[in-house]
Scaffold this motif. Structure first.
Motif, PDB file in Angstrom:
ATOM      1  N   TRP A   1      -3.001   0.514  -3.746  1.00 39.25           N
ATOM      2  CA  TRP A   1      -1.752  -0.673  -4.258  1.00 39.25           C
ATOM      3  C   TRP A   1      -0.348  -0.269  -5.136  1.00 39.25           C
ATOM      4  CZ3 TRP A   1      -1.418  -4.841  -0.371  1.00 39.25           C
ATOM      5  CH2 TRP A   1      -2.595  -4.564   0.517  1.00 39.25           C
TER       6      TRP A   1
ATOM      7  N   GLU B   1      -3.964 -11.127  -9.441  1.00 40.02           N
ATOM      8  CA  GLU B   1      -4.670 -10.194  -8.211  1.00 40.02           C
ATOM      9  C   GLU B   1      -4.080  -9.014  -7.940  1.00 40.02           C
ATOM     10  OE1 GLU B   1      -6.624  -9.264  -5.107  1.00 40.02           O
ATOM     11  OE2 GLU B   1      -6.801 -11.142  -5.757  1.00 40.02           O
TER      12      GLU B   1
ATOM     13  N   ARG C   1      -5.902  -5.336  -8.296  1.00 43.02           N
ATOM     14  CA  ARG C   1      -5.507  -4.286  -7.477  1.00 43.02           C
ATOM     15  C   ARG C   1      -5.294  -3.363  -7.316  1.00 43.02           C
ATOM     16  NH1 ARG C   1      -3.578  -7.424  -1.670  1.00 43.02           N
ATOM     17  NH2 ARG C   1      -4.872  -8.994  -1.427  1.00 43.02           N
TER      18      ARG C   1
ATOM     19  N   THR D   1       1.033  -1.251   0.147  1.00 42.96           N
ATOM     20  CA  THR D   1       0.214  -0.579   0.210  1.00 42.96           C
ATOM     21  C   THR D   1       0.916   1.176  -0.080  1.00 42.96           C
ATOM     22  OG1 THR D   1      -0.340  -0.263   2.849  1.00 42.96           O
ATOM     23  CG2 THR D   1      -1.870  -1.152   1.235  1.00 42.96           C
TER      24      THR D   1
END
Length: 168
Positions: A50, A134, A138, A43
């Protein structure tokens, strides 16, 4: 020239400038037992979105060395960085004064060999190892999403085959 004219003129000049340059590391590893490709996302310290580790050019350092340094400082990893860029993406960086400037990020792949317990930005970010798919879900930047998916395709031949169970 009045105040508003100066502001308008300065804004037009800033918008016409070429993008500023940053360098980033796409940090990856293969999970030992399953042989699965994983990438590291973190983060950002300001917005919590992200991202991958990235930073501004550093005097005396080449692009891939900056990417390697940012990976150490921001996410605490060491490894083998590729000298040739993996690709590029663009985003708009919010400056402290609230102005957004265009930035071009040159991305270098970094195969992680060591995850450190202590590093400069430890505790200021959330770090997660995830699949490329993934990671693409993000991050916000469309070109970075594409880079993750292209990287997964590029690395497919390097993923060790899974052992098969013998038929009983």
């Amino acid at each position: 020239m009045g105040f508003m004219d100066r502001v308008s003129s300065n804004l037009r000049l800033m918008l016409r400038r070429p993008p500023r340059q940053q360098y980033a590391a796409l940090c990856y590893r293969f999970k030992k037992k399953q042989g699965l490709l994983e990438v590291l996302v973190a983060t950002s310290r300001d917005t919590g979105r992200w991202v991958i580790p990235k930073g501004w050019p550093m005097t005396g350092k080449k692009a891939h060395q900056v990417a390697e340094r940012e990976a150490f400082e921001e996410v605490g990893v060491k490894g083998q960085v590729e000298k040739e860029p993996l690709g590029f993406y663009h985003y708009r960086k919010m400056l402290d004064n609230g102005l957004k400037i265009p930035v071009r990020v040159q991305v270098h792949a970094l195969e992680v060999t060591d995850c450190l317990k202590s590093f400069p930005e430890k505790g200021s970010r959330t770090l997660e190892w995830v699949s490329c798919e993934e990671a693409a879900l993000r991050v916000n930047e469309p070109e970075l999403k594409i880079l993750f998916l292209q990287f997964a395709e590029k690395m497919q031949p390097h993923i060790p085959p899974q052992p098969t169970k013998a038929a009983s």
